[in-house]
Design an enzyme around this catalytic site. Structure first.
Site, PDB file in Angstrom:
ATOM      1  N   ASP A 161       0.847  -1.185   0.000  1.00  0.00           N
ATOM      2  CA  ASP A 161       0.000   0.000   0.000  1.00  0.00           C
ATOM      3  C   ASP A 161       0.896   1.253   0.000  1.00  0.00           C
ATOM      4  O   ASP A 161       1.846   1.344  -0.762  1.00  0.00           O
ATOM      5  CB  ASP A 161      -0.960  -0.057   1.186  1.00  0.00           C
ATOM      6  CG  ASP A 161      -2.048   1.014   1.142  1.00  0.00           C
ATOM      7  OD1 ASP A 161      -2.987   0.862   0.337  1.00  0.00           O
ATOM      8  OD2 ASP A 161      -1.950   1.998   1.901  1.00  0.00           O
ATOM      9  N   TRP A 162       0.610   2.249   0.872  1.00  0.00           N
ATOM     10  CA  TRP A 162       1.418   3.461   0.916  1.00  0.00           C
ATOM     11  C   TRP A 162       2.871   3.173   1.286  1.00  0.00           C
ATOM     12  O   TRP A 162       3.767   3.966   0.974  1.00  0.00           O
ATOM     13  CB  TRP A 162       0.827   4.455   1.910  1.00  0.00           C
ATOM     14  CG  TRP A 162      -0.039   5.481   1.247  1.00  0.00           C
ATOM     15  CD1 TRP A 162      -1.400   5.459   1.129  1.00  0.00           C
ATOM     16  CD2 TRP A 162       0.404   6.680   0.608  1.00  0.00           C
ATOM     17  NE1 TRP A 162      -1.834   6.578   0.450  1.00  0.00           N
ATOM     18  CE2 TRP A 162      -0.755   7.340   0.120  1.00  0.00           C
ATOM     19  CE3 TRP A 162       1.651   7.265   0.395  1.00  0.00           C
ATOM     20  CZ2 TRP A 162      -0.684   8.551  -0.567  1.00  0.00           C
ATOM     21  CZ3 TRP A 162       1.720   8.465  -0.289  1.00  0.00           C
ATOM     22  CH2 TRP A 162       0.566   9.095  -0.760  1.00  0.00           C
ATOM     23  N   ASP A 208      -7.770  -8.506  -3.854  1.00  0.00           N
ATOM     24  CA  ASP A 208      -7.715  -7.055  -3.662  1.00  0.00           C
ATOM     25  C   ASP A 208      -8.354  -6.353  -4.851  1.00  0.00           C
ATOM     26  O   ASP A 208      -7.862  -6.470  -5.976  1.00  0.00           O
ATOM     27  CB  ASP A 208      -6.247  -6.630  -3.514  1.00  0.00           C
ATOM     28  CG  ASP A 208      -6.066  -5.147  -3.254  1.00  0.00           C
ATOM     29  OD1 ASP A 208      -7.063  -4.403  -3.261  1.00  0.00           O
ATOM     30  OD2 ASP A 208      -4.913  -4.739  -3.042  1.00  0.00           O
ATOM     31  N   TRP A 251     -12.653   3.897  -3.396  1.00  0.00           N
ATOM     32  CA  TRP A 251     -12.103   3.972  -2.038  1.00  0.00           C
ATOM     33  C   TRP A 251     -11.862   5.421  -1.632  1.00  0.00           C
ATOM     34  O   TRP A 251     -12.222   5.838  -0.529  1.00  0.00           O
ATOM     35  CB  TRP A 251     -10.812   3.166  -1.968  1.00  0.00           C
ATOM     36  CG  TRP A 251      -9.981   3.401  -0.748  1.00  0.00           C
ATOM     37  CD1 TRP A 251      -8.727   3.932  -0.710  1.00  0.00           C
ATOM     38  CD2 TRP A 251     -10.322   3.119   0.615  1.00  0.00           C
ATOM     39  NE1 TRP A 251      -8.274   4.006   0.587  1.00  0.00           N
ATOM     40  CE2 TRP A 251      -9.231   3.509   1.420  1.00  0.00           C
ATOM     41  CE3 TRP A 251     -11.447   2.571   1.231  1.00  0.00           C
ATOM     42  CZ2 TRP A 251      -9.229   3.382   2.795  1.00  0.00           C
ATOM     43  CZ3 TRP A 251     -11.446   2.435   2.617  1.00  0.00           C
ATOM     44  CH2 TRP A 251     -10.352   2.826   3.376  1.00  0.00           C
ATOM     45  N   HIS A 269      -6.370  -7.034   0.179  1.00  0.00           N
ATOM     46  CA  HIS A 269      -5.436  -5.916   0.074  1.00  0.00           C
ATOM     47  C   HIS A 269      -4.371  -5.968   1.163  1.00  0.00           C
ATOM     48  O   HIS A 269      -3.191  -5.754   0.895  1.00  0.00           O
ATOM     49  CB  HIS A 269      -6.227  -4.601   0.169  1.00  0.00           C
ATOM     50  CG  HIS A 269      -5.366  -3.385   0.164  1.00  0.00           C
ATOM     51  ND1 HIS A 269      -4.629  -3.005  -0.935  1.00  0.00           N
ATOM     52  CD2 HIS A 269      -5.115  -2.460   1.133  1.00  0.00           C
ATOM     53  CE1 HIS A 269      -3.959  -1.882  -0.660  1.00  0.00           C
ATOM     54  NE2 HIS A 269      -4.238  -1.548   0.594  1.00  0.00           N
TER      55      HIS A 269
END
Length: 305
Positions: A128-129, A255, A169, A284
């Site tokens: 993710d980030w 995901d 999202w 995810h």
């Protein structure tokens, strides 16, 4: 004027599977007065020497280093583990003003943390980030990095559509800024116990602590001049042509945002990356399915002796 909030330690007591003592940094250059927490676990092997790797585990939104609890025991069997909480998340301090957060703000903190802890032989572990930020780090300091384990993430280059899943999202978070993080994890990771899901709410006693969780989706670069986009495009070029370390990729196939299509595109960017491990049921937050891909995901990172 932005305030700095500190989550009470009592919020983190008795979290299932989480016995790691936090280490704190509060004087990083440019971040003075902001306390940053990280797990810093030494290698559990007796013969770990100066060449042992350091796994730098970077989380995303709206999680924190707790997400790595299923992986850390296997990582420390190979080397040191450093898992920081981004500012606004986990045990790290929270800034109350949404405008205080930005791509370069968070990336800069990671650069300074690596320098302060003098990390070398880094195997970058991202999702993710953690990937949006972390994948821009090795091009700046390639001598510190030797490997990559990448999961359900992307580069924020600003020149590709973000996709309907991400746009949905981002819209959800914008329209529901007080969304339940624990319920999000329960839906996305149905095998979690209620206590495990609740651990993701621990950093936030009330909504005033949640600016980071609210603002991160809006920080993803969505046009070529967005903050972080030029840096990410330069990183993409570097991973294609200059990366010489060993890589491993894991995809949580369920995901809807950063699943197989996004990861296939990223796979094409990372020079020499072997075929990914596909976790069919994995969502995810694929770290929550670590039992399905560890230690296989580590094998490509360690050549046979």
């Amino acid at each position: 004027m932005t305030q700095i909030l500190r989550t009470p330690d009592a919020r983190f007591l008795d979290l299932p599977g989480w016995s790691y003592v936090p280490h704190y940094l509060d004087d990083l250059p440019g971040y003075e007065g902001i306390r940053i927490a990280c797990v810093d676990e030494p290698a559990a092997v007796a013969d770990a020497g100066a060449d042992a790797p350091t796994f730098l585990c970077l989380h995303g939104q709206p999680s924190w280093s707790y997400l790595y609890r299923r992986m850390i025991p296997q990582l420390v069997a190979r080397g040191r583990v450093v898992a920081p909480d981004l500012i606004g998340f986990g045990r790290s301090d929270k800034l109350t003003d949404d405008r205080a957060y930005g791509f370069l703000f968070h990336r800069g903190m990671l650069v300074e943390l690596i320098k302060r802890l003098n990390l070398h032989n880094i195997i970058l572990v991202v999702q993710d980030w953690g990937g949006l930020l972390g994948l821009t780090l090795p091009p700046e300091m390639p001598e510190r990095f030797q490997g990559l384990l990448v999961m359900n993430t992307a580069l924020g280059t600003g020149d590709r559509p973000l996709g309907k899943g991400f746009e949905a999202w981002r819209d959800f978070v914008a329209n529901s800024p007080d969304f339940s993080i624990s319920k999000l994890f329960q839906r996305g990771c149905p095998h979690l116990t209620p206590e495990e899901a609740a651990a993701y709410d621990a950093p936030y006693p009330d909504d005033s602590y949640r600016a980071g969780a609210r603002v991160f989706p809006s920080l993803v670069p969505d046009h070529p001049d967005a903050e972080g986009a030029p840096l990410s495009r330069a990183a993409r070029d570097w991973w294609r042509s200059d990366w010489s370390g060993r890589s491993s990729m894991v995809i949580g196939m369920a995901d809807p945002v950063l699943g197989k299509p996004a990861m296939t595109a990223l796979h094409q960017v990372i020079r020499g990356c072997p075929p990914p491990i596909e976790v069919e049921d994995g969502g995810h937050f694929v770290q929550e399915w670590a039992d399905a891909f560890m230690p296989q995901a580590l094998d490509p990172l360690f050549p046979p002796k």
